[in-house]
Enzyme design. Structure first.
Site, PDB file in Angstrom:
ATOM      1  N   ASP A  32      26.489  22.446  74.462  1.00 32.10           N
ATOM      2  CA  ASP A  32      27.615  21.593  74.867  1.00 32.10           C
ATOM      3  C   ASP A  32      27.409  20.149  74.400  1.00 32.10           C
ATOM      4  O   ASP A  32      26.275  19.677  74.320  1.00 32.10           O
ATOM      5  CB  ASP A  32      27.734  21.644  76.397  1.00 32.10           C
ATOM      6  CG  ASP A  32      29.088  21.158  76.877  1.00 32.10           C
ATOM      7  OD1 ASP A  32      29.988  20.936  76.038  1.00 32.10           O
ATOM      8  OD2 ASP A  32      29.253  20.994  78.105  1.00 32.10           O
ATOM      9  N   HIS A  49      30.822  19.522  65.634  1.00 39.84           N
ATOM     10  CA  HIS A  49      30.530  20.956  65.511  1.00 39.84           C
ATOM     11  C   HIS A  49      29.660  21.228  64.279  1.00 39.84           C
ATOM     12  O   HIS A  49      28.792  22.094  64.302  1.00 39.84           O
ATOM     13  CB  HIS A  49      31.836  21.761  65.432  1.00 39.84           C
ATOM     14  CG  HIS A  49      32.636  21.684  66.698  1.00 39.84           C
ATOM     15  ND1 HIS A  49      32.073  21.873  67.939  1.00 39.84           N
ATOM     16  CD2 HIS A  49      33.956  21.429  66.925  1.00 39.84           C
ATOM     17  CE1 HIS A  49      33.008  21.742  68.879  1.00 39.84           C
ATOM     18  NE2 HIS A  49      34.151  21.466  68.284  1.00 39.84           N
ATOM     19  N   LEU A 143      12.529  37.651  65.962  1.00 42.28           N
ATOM     20  CA  LEU A 143      13.521  37.065  66.875  1.00 42.28           C
ATOM     21  C   LEU A 143      14.884  37.743  66.704  1.00 42.28           C
ATOM     22  O   LEU A 143      15.321  37.979  65.571  1.00 42.28           O
ATOM     23  CB  LEU A 143      13.655  35.559  66.556  1.00 42.28           C
ATOM     24  CG  LEU A 143      14.809  34.810  67.212  1.00 42.28           C
ATOM     25  CD1 LEU A 143      14.586  34.659  68.714  1.00 42.28           C
ATOM     26  CD2 LEU A 143      14.982  33.424  66.585  1.00 42.28           C
TER      27      LEU A 143
HETATM   28  C1  FPP Z   1      30.795  22.777  72.869  1.00 43.45           C
HETATM   29  O1  FPP Z   1      30.964  21.424  72.623  1.00 43.45           O
HETATM   30  C2  FPP Z   1      30.679  23.503  71.604  1.00 43.45           C
HETATM   31  C3  FPP Z   1      31.544  24.467  71.183  1.00 43.45           C
HETATM   32  C4  FPP Z   1      32.670  24.949  71.950  1.00 43.45           C
HETATM   33  C5  FPP Z   1      31.383  25.083  69.852  1.00 43.45           C
HETATM   34  C6  FPP Z   1      29.983  25.317  69.489  1.00 43.45           C
HETATM   35  C7  FPP Z   1      29.915  25.871  68.160  1.00 43.45           C
HETATM   36  C8  FPP Z   1      28.948  25.589  67.295  1.00 43.45           C
HETATM   37  C9  FPP Z   1      27.822  24.661  67.576  1.00 43.45           C
HETATM   38  C10 FPP Z   1      28.935  26.197  65.959  1.00 43.45           C
HETATM   39  C11 FPP Z   1      28.931  27.692  65.962  1.00 43.45           C
HETATM   40  C12 FPP Z   1      28.299  28.147  64.746  1.00 43.45           C
HETATM   41  C13 FPP Z   1      27.881  29.371  64.483  1.00 43.45           C
HETATM   42  C14 FPP Z   1      26.968  29.572  63.373  1.00 43.45           C
HETATM   43  C15 FPP Z   1      28.261  30.562  65.248  1.00 43.45           C
HETATM   44  P1  FPP Z   1      32.324  20.726  73.031  1.00 43.45           P
HETATM   45  O2  FPP Z   1      33.243  20.732  71.862  1.00 43.45           O
HETATM   46  O3  FPP Z   1      32.885  21.380  74.267  1.00 43.45           O
HETATM   47  O4  FPP Z   1      31.823  19.272  73.336  1.00 43.45           O
HETATM   48  P2  FPP Z   1      32.430  18.236  74.376  1.00 43.45           P
HETATM   49  O5  FPP Z   1      32.291  18.851  75.743  1.00 43.45           O
HETATM   50  O6  FPP Z   1      31.570  17.042  74.180  1.00 43.45           O
HETATM   51  O7  FPP Z   1      33.854  18.015  73.969  1.00 43.45           O
END
Ligand code: FPP
Length: 253
Positions: A32, A49, A143
């Protein structure tokens, strides 16, 4: 003069040493804070992201090195579809980018790629990238890197109940007395994995957000201040040390 000092957040265990004999077998992470990371830098959310994807590489390397057996990462929830189209499309492209650049290293490190979630509802390009990674790493036994994509704990449980009832209907000898935790777990998407001993959520939020709600019943929870793109190998070690302290206290009682 403005005196700068380093704020010590989440570093209570700096003097502790990591016990390599008590590494959690399964670590689950709610990644997050990507959006806030970007906002702090006046960048578009998708940049957060992108950096979050780079963090996945670092954490996978660290988990591999520490001999963690399973690492489950919450990449996209069943609720995340409500985000703006541009952001959803970008996130859906990340597995393609990630696997294009990282699959050879995953293969070299004997990592097996798997997923949980309703992946059949993902865009074709995302499905393709994931399927390629799964099949090319299926023989690996180091893993296991599990991406939770289009995953939601409640939807998973409903899905399991449906399948269980379907099997019961098709089997005239089925008795409801045979339904116990172990049978139910065999219907979950995580049927092949042990429950995580440790859950980490970055960015300071203290919620489960529909992640592995059955499987995390007995896990240790660590809510870590840093935003996911800032999370590093040393932070993973810090979290494991905290987990080890909790385990030791528990054992001493
Ligand atoms: C949460 O941060 C993150 C997500 C909803 C997306 C996470 C996805 C990735 C890190 C990439 C995925 C990649 C692969 C290889 C599967 P948020 O956007 O909710 O952050 P915020 O709460 O600060 O807005």
């Amino acid at each position: 003069m403005f005196k700068r000092f380093k704020k010590k957040v989440n570093k209570p265990n700096e003097k502790e040493t990591l016990n390599l004999h008590n590494i959690p077998e399964h670590i689950a992470i709610i990644m997050d804070g990507n959006g806030r990371w970007a906002k702090q830098r006046k960048m578009p959310r998708i940049k957060g992201h992108y950096e979050g994807m780079q963090t996945i590489k670092k954490v996978t390397r660290a988990a591999h090195q520490l001999n963690v057996k399973y690492l489950t990462l919450y990449a996209f929830s069943t609720e995340n579809w409500s985000r703006p189209n541009e952001e959803v499309n970008y996130i859906m492209g990340l597995p393609v980018n990630f696997l294009n650049s990282f699959l050879p290293e995953l293969i070299e490190k004997n990592v097996r790629v798997e997923t949980i979630g309703f992946t059949d509802q993902l865009p074709e390009k995302t499905i393709q990238a994931i399927e390629t990674a799964k099949s090319q790493t299926a023989q690996n036994d180091g893993l296991t890197l599990i991406f939770a994509i289009n995953y939601g704990g409640r939807a998973e449980i409903i899905n399991s109940v449906r399948h269980l009832i379907q099997d019961a209907r098709e089997n005239a000898d089925f008795s409801i007395d045979t339904i116990d935790e172990s049978l139910f777990e065999s219907y979950l998407m995580t049927a092949n994995y042990p429950d995580p001993e440790l859950l980490i959520r970055t960015s300071g939020e203290q919620r489960l957000s529909n992640f592995l709600i059955w499987q995390l019943s007995y896990s240790e929870f660590i809510f870590y201040k840093k935003l996911w793109p800032d999370f590093e190998e040393t932070d993973l070690i810090e979290c494991i040390k905290t987990y080890q302290l909790r385990q030791r206290r528990f054992g001493g009682l």
